[in-house]
Design an enzyme around this catalytic site. Structure first.
Site, short mmCIF file in Angstrom:
data_model
loop_
_atom_site.label_atom_id
_atom_site.label_comp_id
_atom_site.label_asym_id
_atom_site.label_seq_id
_atom_site.Cartn_x
_atom_site.Cartn_y
_atom_site.Cartn_z
N PRO A 46 -1.29 -7.61 -1.78
CA PRO A 46 -2.31 -7.48 -0.76
C PRO A 46 -2.67 -6.03 -0.50
CG PRO A 46 -0.30 -8.54 0.05
CD PRO A 46 0.02 -7.80 -1.18
N GLU A 47 -3.91 -5.71 -0.75
CA GLU A 47 -4.44 -4.41 -0.43
C GLU A 47 -5.38 -4.61 0.77
OE1 GLU A 47 -5.88 -2.37 -3.94
OE2 GLU A 47 -4.57 -3.54 -5.23
#
Length: 290
Positions: free
Chosen positions: A2-3
């Site tokens: 997850p960015e």
DNA sequence: AACCGGACCTGTATGC
DNA sequence: TGCATACAGGTCCGGT
């Protein structure tokens, strides 16, 4: 995994359900102590009966803002997932923590039991994620450690260039440094560098202001489009309601095998390692000048 | 001080 | 089939 776009998508999908909900209790899962910043009894006591007011995001951190002024801080690491579920739904093998919540207002009948209760579960195969309660001082300190938000209109290319051009590291390594700019990970670094036509190994020192202007524009385009696509699902990532993103269908270079034709010029894409991370780029469109 | 490589974990894909 | 190895979207820590 997850960015920034994935965390933002989780925030947006959870907010309508969590805002206004009250924590009835916290439940321990498989390895709560690997995930929690505080000892279990401290955490469980401090979160109990708190009402969730709003959800914020800073870089890759998600914060549930509580009526106690504490924030429940969540970092998803590589494989962390937050899942809403009915209290009777079975937990997966890697569920480390759950909050029992009492809804405010009407929620889908599939989610809540007869008493209006539902769960927010934290699931994390690799256990790189972290969850903790921060008071306002702790939150301010964490936020101060992070670089600016790339989508904040107040951030200028000149400001970013000031911090970049004094570094000697490859520009790709700098983009992954959360103290320089917050929220960029391996996927969006590769995509933005491709769009800006900058070689990932290019030394920060050699970047001109015009280079950084293109880079910031590219970062904003890529991140905005990824948010609009609800993030990139390579394998695990799901939003708060269990849905996959679709930006993986729009990736230009990330994850492509070396030799694959560049989507812009047709030359063979190349892959190198920078700061321990694999980096895919087009040697033609992203020349290593100096 | 800045930077790099390894460690932290498990699951999956690949090669022998 | 079985086993070893490499690799995966992130961050922290220690050594240089």
């Amino acid at each position: 995994m997850p960015e920034l776009p994935e965390v933002e998508t989780v925030r947006r999908t959870l907010a309508p359900v969590l805002a206004g909900a009250t924590v009835v209790a916290a439940l321990r899962g498989a390895h709560p102590d690997d995930i929690l910043l505080d000892p279990w009894p401290v955490f469980a006591q401090r979160i109990r009966r708190r009402r969730i007011e709003t959800l914020e995001r800073r870089g890759k951190y998600l914060a549930l803002c509580l009526d106690s002024a504490d924030r429940l801080l969540i970092h998803l690491g590589m494989t962390g997932e937050l899942r809403l579920s009915h209290p009777a739904a079975p937990a997966g093998a890697h569920c480390h923590l759950a909050l029992v919540l009492r809804a405010e207002g009407q929620l889908p009948p599939a989610l809540v039991d007869r008493r209006g209760r539902f769960l927010l579960r934290y699931h994390d195969v690799r256990r790189f994620g972290r969850i903790g309660l921060l008071d306002p001082v702790g939150w301010a300190a964490l936020s101060a450690r992070l670089g600016p938000e790339p989508l904040d209109p107040a951030l200028t290319a000149a400001e970013l260039w000031e911090h970049l051009h004094v570094r000697r590291s490859p520009v790709k390594a700098a983009l992954l440094d959360q103290t320089l700019i917050a929220g960029i990970g391996n996927i969006y670094a590769d995509e933005a560098l491709f769009q800006a036509g900058i070689h990932p190994a290019r030394r920060c020192q050699s970047l001109t202001l015009a280079d950084v202007e293109r880079l910031l524009t590219a970062l904003r385009t890529v991140l905005t489009e990824a948010i609009a696509s609800a993030g990139t699902t390579i394998r695990d990532y799901r939003d708060g309601t269990g849905r996959a993103g679709s930006y993986q269908f729009r990736l230009q270079v990330y994850g492509k095998e070396p030799g694959t034709p560049c989507p812009r010029c047709g030359a063979a894409l190349a892959r190198i390692r920078i700061a321990g991370r694999s980096s895919t780029f087009c040697p033609q469109c992203q020349p290593l000048l100096d």
